[in-house]
Enzyme design. Sequence first.
Site, mmCIF file in Angstrom:
data_model
loop_
_atom_site.group_PDB
_atom_site.id
_atom_site.type_symbol
_atom_site.label_atom_id
_atom_site.label_comp_id
_atom_site.label_asym_id
_atom_site.label_seq_id
_atom_site.Cartn_x
_atom_site.Cartn_y
_atom_site.Cartn_z
ATOM 1 N N ASP A 39 9.345 8.234 1.024
ATOM 2 C CA ASP A 39 9.582 7.143 1.973
ATOM 3 C C ASP A 39 10.693 7.547 2.940
ATOM 4 O OD1 ASP A 39 10.348 4.719 3.250
ATOM 5 O OD2 ASP A 39 9.643 3.549 1.541
ATOM 6 N N HIS A 43 6.381 5.309 2.920
ATOM 7 C CA HIS A 43 6.597 3.881 3.137
ATOM 8 C C HIS A 43 5.273 3.213 3.511
ATOM 9 C CE1 HIS A 43 9.272 0.494 3.814
ATOM 10 N NE2 HIS A 43 8.539 0.171 4.870
ATOM 11 N N CYS A 98 7.597 -4.309 1.925
ATOM 12 C CA CYS A 98 8.427 -3.917 3.062
ATOM 13 C C CYS A 98 9.569 -4.939 3.210
ATOM 14 C CB CYS A 98 7.540 -3.816 4.293
ATOM 15 S SG CYS A 98 8.302 -3.222 5.806
#
Length: 228
Positions: free
Chosen positions: A166, A198, A119
């Site tokens: 995502d 994601h 991330c």
Amino acid sequence: MGKMISLTAADTHHFAAYEAGNPESPRAVVVVQEIFGLTDHIRSVCDELAGHHGFHVIAPALFDRVERDAVLPYDQHGLDKGLALRAKIAPDDLMADITATAHALSRHGQARVGILGFCWGGLVAWMGATRTRDFAAAVSWYGGGIAAISHEKPHCPVQLHFGGEDDHIPHTDIQTIRDNTADDREAVEIFVYDGAGHGFGCDDRPSFDRAARDLAHERTVAFFKENL
């Protein structure tokens, strides 16, 4: 398996970090947190790399620059607070903490150190590869924001992992990265996992995708073993 330690950056900033594995291991990796801090998930990644694969691993607490011991929940509140904390940390300070962590590993005898980020940490891993010469290999999982700086040239081999579904990183961003790294195809590998969203690698998040996670993990470990 691991333990908390304290590290010091070049500007004398003291920060916490999670360390796992044998300091005598020939392979070392800096693991970089998500936007949620040094969560149980990030510590489990460190423990797995150390316990199952023999790496010496340190994960720095990057939020310590603005708020110590910040570990946030995987919900909208945690995301909002994490984004607010991140906004207060200058890129140069991030690199100072990442470099200090790499040097802490190097002091134990590892000449070749890798960096793995998730991330926000995925973006930091890319920055570590392009803005420092501390790393022999870099891996990013669903690193948002890489497209905007994908013109920066990495100083080591890089592997990037993205979810095909995502909702934070559009396919146009992935294509931008492909275009900007076209001259570095031997140095930059890009993998996209169909159907994965994601955060697909975190089993504490609703987007967890076991098949995508396991394949990305297998590729990550093999990449580090090849390059470290």
